[in-house]
Structure formats: C-alpha cells, structure tokens
Design an enzyme around this catalytic site. Structure first.
Site, PDB file in Angstrom:
ATOM      1  N   ASP A   1      -7.588   3.714   5.242  1.00 56.30           N
ATOM      2  CA  ASP A   1      -6.544   2.904   5.737  1.00 56.30           C
ATOM      3  C   ASP A   1      -4.731   2.682   5.333  1.00 56.30           C
ATOM      4  O   ASP A   1      -4.629   3.600   4.763  1.00 56.30           O
ATOM      5  CB  ASP A   1      -7.030   1.416   4.100  1.00 56.30           C
ATOM      6  CG  ASP A   1      -5.974   0.670   3.822  1.00 56.30           C
ATOM      7  OD1 ASP A   1      -5.931  -0.445   4.468  1.00 56.30           O
ATOM      8  OD2 ASP A   1      -4.614   0.425   2.963  1.00 56.30           O
TER       9      ASP A   1
ATOM     10  N   HIS B   1      -8.530  -7.156   4.207  1.00 55.20           N
ATOM     11  CA  HIS B   1      -7.319  -8.027   4.174  1.00 55.20           C
ATOM     12  C   HIS B   1      -7.333  -8.314   5.534  1.00 55.20           C
ATOM     13  O   HIS B   1      -6.347  -8.495   6.513  1.00 55.20           O
ATOM     14  CB  HIS B   1      -6.189  -6.890   4.056  1.00 55.20           C
ATOM     15  CG  HIS B   1      -5.392  -5.586   5.062  1.00 55.20           C
ATOM     16  ND1 HIS B   1      -5.624  -5.403   6.224  1.00 55.20           N
ATOM     17  CD2 HIS B   1      -5.251  -4.938   4.494  1.00 55.20           C
ATOM     18  CE1 HIS B   1      -5.479  -4.515   6.373  1.00 55.20           C
ATOM     19  NE2 HIS B   1      -5.268  -3.736   5.656  1.00 55.20           N
TER      20      HIS B   1
ATOM     21  N   ASN C   1       1.497  -5.078   6.517  1.00 51.11           N
ATOM     22  CA  ASN C   1       0.531  -5.377   7.430  1.00 51.11           C
ATOM     23  C   ASN C   1      -0.864  -5.277   6.887  1.00 51.11           C
ATOM     24  O   ASN C   1      -0.991  -4.617   5.843  1.00 51.11           O
ATOM     25  CB  ASN C   1       0.647  -4.077   7.992  1.00 51.11           C
ATOM     26  CG  ASN C   1       0.437  -3.914   9.664  1.00 51.11           C
ATOM     27  OD1 ASN C   1      -0.561  -4.933  10.004  1.00 51.11           O
ATOM     28  ND2 ASN C   1      -0.272  -2.187   8.940  1.00 51.11           N
TER      29      ASN C   1
ATOM     30  N   ASP D   1      -3.602  -5.125  -2.154  1.00 49.73           N
ATOM     31  CA  ASP D   1      -3.116  -4.591  -0.797  1.00 49.73           C
ATOM     32  C   ASP D   1      -1.559  -4.256  -1.864  1.00 49.73           C
ATOM     33  O   ASP D   1      -1.074  -3.783  -1.181  1.00 49.73           O
ATOM     34  CB  ASP D   1      -3.330  -4.985   0.561  1.00 49.73           C
ATOM     35  CG  ASP D   1      -2.770  -3.773   1.261  1.00 49.73           C
ATOM     36  OD1 ASP D   1      -2.819  -2.902   1.074  1.00 49.73           O
ATOM     37  OD2 ASP D   1      -2.049  -4.435   2.416  1.00 49.73           O
TER      38      ASP D   1
ATOM     39  N   HIS E   1       6.713   0.658  -2.733  1.00 53.55           N
ATOM     40  CA  HIS E   1       7.833   0.512  -1.638  1.00 53.55           C
ATOM     41  C   HIS E   1       9.127   1.102  -2.380  1.00 53.55           C
ATOM     42  O   HIS E   1       9.272  -0.229  -3.093  1.00 53.55           O
ATOM     43  CB  HIS E   1       8.144   0.253  -0.576  1.00 53.55           C
ATOM     44  CG  HIS E   1       6.695   0.227   0.196  1.00 53.55           C
ATOM     45  ND1 HIS E   1       6.421   1.936   1.322  1.00 53.55           N
ATOM     46  CD2 HIS E   1       5.724  -0.591   1.510  1.00 53.55           C
ATOM     47  CE1 HIS E   1       5.903   1.532   1.467  1.00 53.55           C
ATOM     48  NE2 HIS E   1       5.023  -0.178   2.065  1.00 53.55           N
TER      49      HIS E   1
ATOM     50  N   GLY F   1       4.674  -3.858   3.317  1.00 59.15           N
ATOM     51  CA  GLY F   1       3.657  -3.830   1.658  1.00 59.15           C
ATOM     52  C   GLY F   1       4.470  -4.882   1.352  1.00 59.15           C
ATOM     53  O   GLY F   1       5.912  -5.013   0.676  1.00 59.15           O
TER      54      GLY F   1
END
Ligand code: DOR
Ligand code: ZN
Length: 431
Positions: free
Chosen positions: A156, A236, A282, A309, A313, A328
């Site tokens: 992933d 996703h 993404n 997901d 960050h 993300g």
C-alpha cells in the site's frame, strides 16, 4: 480503562447484521465475551450502561490504517492511533506496512508486535509488505510473515508493477491463505499528479491523476485474481470505472472484494479548489459522477467495505504548497460519523447495511471472527448516539496528526462508549 468486569448494556437498539438482528435488547458482557443478548437481562453487573435511545453495534473493523510505527512516531504511534480508533468506535484495525522500516521481514514484524502488545488500546492487526522495502523488485517471505501473524499482504502506497512478480505473490498468498490487498495505481499513468485530472487540475494549474491510472490497474489486478484463483481485495476505490470493473468481475465469480473511504463517497474534487492540502489524498477526490457511482456501489453491494485510510501527516508535511504536501487524511475519528451523516441520514443505507460495510464484511474478508454480536463472540461493542451533532475540530482529535479532510464540518452521530475485549476503552465525557 476499566478492568475486566461484567458490563450490562441496557435498552439499546441492537443492530447485528450477522444475526439479522435489529431490536431493542440488552447485552451482557463477561470476561471479554458476549454472554447474553436478550430482553430484560437482570444479571448483577458491576457496570450498567443505559443505552436507551442509542444504537448498539459491533465495534468497527477498519482494514486500512496507517499507524506509522515504527519510524514516524512524530505523525502517529500505535498508542495514539489506537486511542483515536477507540474514540471513533473502531475496535479492530489493520496497520499498513509502509512504515520506516517497512514491515517486510519477521524481525520488523516482531518489533511491531511488541509495540502493539505494550501500547495498543484496541485490536491492531498487521499487514506485511508484498515486496522487500515495498520497492516492487523482490518478494518478501510471505509464508514466514503469515506464520508470524500477518493478516494480509500489501505494498500500500504503491502497486506491484510487475505482473510476473504479482502472479508469484498471489500464488503464494493462495497457498498460505493470506489475503492480498491491492493499492491499484499505475504510476506510469499517474506520474507526478496531485489532483484529479480534468476540470480541477486545469483550473488549479496542477498536474492531474487520471482515472485510468486507477482502473487500468484494477483491471490488471482482477485479471491476476482470475488467473491465479487467489482472492484479491482492492482498497480505496475512488472512480466509477473501478466500481464497474469490480461489479463485472464479481458477476463472473472472480474472487474480488473492495473497499472505499468516507472521503470518496462524501467529497468531490470541487473541495480542492481552495488549495486545501487536507483534501490531497491518493487516489485523489474525483468528480460528482464518481462519487455517485461509489454511493451506488455501497448500496448495491459491489463495494463491500468502508475503511478510513487513516493517513496521519505532520503540519510541516501538510501546511506547504499543494504540490509538495503529502497525500492523506486522518479518518479514524470521523469515519463512523461521516458514514452516519452521508449514508444513514440520507436514507441510502439501513443500519444493518452500514454494519456490514464497517464491521462484518471487513472482518469476513480478513478472516476475523469479529463484526458480530453473537453470544460467545469477543465483546467488541460500541454505543452510538445517532442524531447527536458535533463539529470536527483540530483540538479534539486524539490522533497525533490533525490533517483531516473533514475539519470544520458538522456531522451527526457520536460514539458514547467503545468496549474492546470486554473493557471500556473509550467513554464520551464531553457532550
Ligand atoms: O492518501 C494516501 N496516503 N494514500 C496512500 O495510498 C498512502 C497514504 C499514506 O501512507 O500517507
Ligand atoms: Zn493506498
């Protein structure tokens, strides 16, 4: 956190898709398991939860989270991420292997297992990588990783480009009975794109990521599932062609399942027009027709599961120019409320259908005996106030990172209690 005790959850609307149950009932929990589901249980419990007017569901099973440990503890840790999970009603999650170092060998798995054992507040399962260091060049020792407890394999964050290598991985996965999860993206097509290719990329003057880069790789991954007979899970899913391809594959009896994320069924590319980097994910947020098709796929069963997901960050990696920002959004603390707001309150899904997407189906796909309120099952249970409104605020996240695509939004549905293995791991004390 309370110790193992007898917990009685009284008068909640119990929704358990596994047992075709949707009724006002009591649930008794003893020593980490569900021991009774019935009307008017009077057993002397040490802790009684009044769930009148609330919905009682199996704890969510989130099959796609990034907990960043080992290596990026500044973004998230197993401790902080699993605390966020508990707050969001997630009692089991699958940690992705794109850590530093990657979870690509038994030694690295042992390091992570040790951290989980010491610090996790909910059940954390491990996905190992398909290739060494996720570079797509050399297979990991899948049999050994499975033996060490890996629940799935995935690179992933990247797709395995080589068909030949992926076929070998799937053949081993089939023999070892371990699930392959595909981040389906053809990098040679996606290139250095940062937003959906089309109107948004043109308007913003940013490089685009085409839908082809996703669905052509979905088509490849389906073809390899057919060829090897190994089950493949596409994660996703974001665009309408992917939903269509997966629908056709399922009709042909190919063993393919898929998930989508809350941002793909609730946000479209228009929200990116303000250059908000929290909207940079993404695959990218797509067009309105794609969102409609994902919602349709959730309704008609083509899309099996919802996963967050959860991709934490730091501010330094997000509060910069759009093109340089990381991809993300965090999601553990909002996935249930976004799902309730967008799927239940709109009438698209029933509670029972939502339980399938968020708990039962991901558990079954991963081979876990979870996502159920059966007598004898692990007591992973949540109590939810379905109509309570709240606003997503940075300050209230338990996650170490605050990069949520839903910041500022008003959502309906809040977790009041999360019980994991018979312990209360979260209680809403605020509102
Ligand atoms: O948005 C994303 N973030 N997509 C991915 O595939 C990887 C993830 C991450 O690790 O941050
Ligand atoms: Zn991914």
């Amino acid at each position: 956190m309370t110790k193992n005790t007898k917990i009685l959850i009284k008068n909640g609307r119990v929704v358990d898709a596994d047992n075709n149950l949707d009724a006002v009932l009591d649930i008794l929990v003893e020593n980490s398991r569900i021991t009774q589901v019935a009307k008017n249980i009077t057993n002397g419990a040490s802790e009684i939860i009044d769930a009148t007017g609330k919905i009682v569901l199996p704890g969510l099973v989130d099959m796609h989270v990034h907990l960043r440990e080992p290596g990026r503890e500044d973004k998230e840790t197993v401790a902080s991420g699993s605390q966020a999970a508990a707050k969001g009603g997630v009692t089991s999650c699958l940690a992705m292997p794109n850590t530093q170092p990657a979870i690509d060998c038994v030694e690295n798995m042992r390091v992570l297992k040790n951290i989980i054992q010491k610090t996790a507040k909910v059940n954390v399962f491990i996905a190992a990588s398909i290739t060494r260091n996720r570079l797509g060049k050399e297979l990991t020792d899948i049999a050994k990783l499975k033996k060490e407890g890996a629940l799935a394999i995935t690179d992933d964050g990247a797709s395995v480009d080589s068909d030949e290598l992926m076929v070998r991985a799937l053949k081993i996965a089939l023999g070892q009975k371990i699930l392959a999860i595909c981040h389906s993206e053809d990098k040679s097509l996606a290139q250095k794109g940062v937003v959906n290719l089309g109107y948004t990329s043109t308007r913003l003057g940013l490089r685009g990521i085409s839908r082809e880069s996703e669905y052509q790789r979905v088509a490849r991954d389906i073809a390899l599932a057919k060829k090897t007979k190994a089950p493949v899970h596409i994660t996703h899913v974001s665009c309408r062609e992917s939903v269509e391809l997966i629908s056709q594959a399922k009709k042909k009896g190919i063993k393919v399942t898929c998930d989508t994320c809350p941002h793909y069924f609730s946000l479209d590319e228009d929200v990116v027009l303000a250059y908000d980097t929290n909207m940079k994910v993404n695959p990218p947020l797509r067009g309105k027709a794609d969102v409609a098709s994902i919602r349709q796929g959730l309704k008609n069963g083509v899309v099996d599961a919802i996963a967050s997901d959860h991709a934490p960050h730091t501010e330094n990696e997000k509060d910069i120019e759009f093109e340089r920002a990381e991809f993300g959004s965090i999601g553990l603390e909002t996935e249930l409320a976004v799902s309730i707001t967008e799927l239940i309150h709109t009438g698209l899904l029933s509670w029972s259908a939502l339980v399938k997407k968020l708990a039962l189906n991901p558990a079954r796909i991963l081979g876990l005996n979870k996502g159920t309120l059966s007598v004898g099952a692990d007591a992973d249970i949540i109590v939810v106030a379905p109509d309570k409104e709240w606003q997503v605020e940075k300050e209230n996240f338990l996650s170490k990172s605050k990069n949520s695509a839903f910041l500022g939004r008003r959502l309906k549905g809040i977790v009041e209690y999360t019980i994991c293995q018979g312990r209360i791991v979260y209680k809403n004390e605020v509102s």
